[in-house]
Design a protein around this motif. Structure first.
Motif, PDB file in Angstrom:
ATOM      1  N   PHE A   1      32.170  48.212  42.113  1.00 56.42           N
ATOM      2  CA  PHE A   1      33.389  48.954  41.793  1.00 56.42           C
ATOM      3  C   PHE A   1      34.622  48.050  41.801  1.00 56.42           C
ATOM      4  N   ALA A   2      34.669  47.104  42.742  1.00 54.23           N
ATOM      5  CA  ALA A   2      35.804  46.174  42.791  1.00 54.23           C
ATOM      6  C   ALA A   2      35.831  45.310  41.529  1.00 54.23           C
ATOM      7  N   GLY A   3      34.655  44.859  41.098  1.00 53.70           N
ATOM      8  CA  GLY A   3      34.579  44.064  39.876  1.00 53.70           C
ATOM      9  C   GLY A   3      34.996  44.873  38.662  1.00 53.70           C
TER      10      GLY A   3
ATOM     11  N   GLU B   1      38.764  45.366  38.787  1.00 51.38           N
ATOM     12  CA  GLU B   1      39.461  44.121  38.463  1.00 51.38           C
ATOM     13  C   GLU B   1      39.445  43.859  36.956  1.00 51.38           C
ATOM     14  N   ARG B   2      38.298  44.087  36.335  1.00 42.50           N
ATOM     15  CA  ARG B   2      38.204  43.896  34.879  1.00 42.50           C
ATOM     16  C   ARG B   2      39.091  44.873  34.127  1.00 42.50           C
ATOM     17  N   ARG B   3      39.269  46.073  34.663  1.00 40.43           N
ATOM     18  CA  ARG B   3      40.095  47.089  34.020  1.00 40.43           C
ATOM     19  C   ARG B   3      41.573  46.930  34.378  1.00 40.43           C
ATOM     20  N   GLY B   4      41.881  46.037  35.296  1.00 40.47           N
ATOM     21  CA  GLY B   4      43.270  45.828  35.698  1.00 40.47           C
ATOM     22  C   GLY B   4      43.804  46.933  36.582  1.00 40.47           C
TER      23      GLY B   4
END
Length: 88
Positions: free
Chosen positions: A52-54, A57-60
């Motif tokens: 979920f953190a990744g 992060e990818r979605r900003g």
């Protein structure tokens, strides 16, 4: 992600743990891995947190800010600004 986390997540996914009418329990998945249910739960939660953190992060949408520094919990603009312990 650690190997045991990957294994726990994979078995949970394909073993029915995330299904709507859950066909696999934490105890069954843990038994398939040869570990206890609390250990499985820890591996699974760590895997979920990383995934979920990744994704965030990818979605900003990490929402990191002062609240995280204060509580250790990241704040997302769509959430109320109250600490988790204050919600009861």
């Amino acid at each position: 992600m650690a190997e045991r986390q990957r294994v726990a997540f994979g078995i949970a996914c394909y073993g029915g743990y995330f299904g709507w009418s859950r066909s696999g329990t934490a105890e069954e998945v843990a038994e398939a891995m040869g570990i206890t249910a609390p250990t499985f739960d820890r591996h699974l939660r760590e895997a979920e947190r990383e995934l979920f953190a990744g994704y965030a992060e990818r979605r900003g949408t990490t929402g990191r800010g002062p609240r995280e520094a204060r509580t250790g919990v990241a704040h997302h603009p769509g959430l109320r600004d109250s600490a988790p312990s204050a919600r009861r």
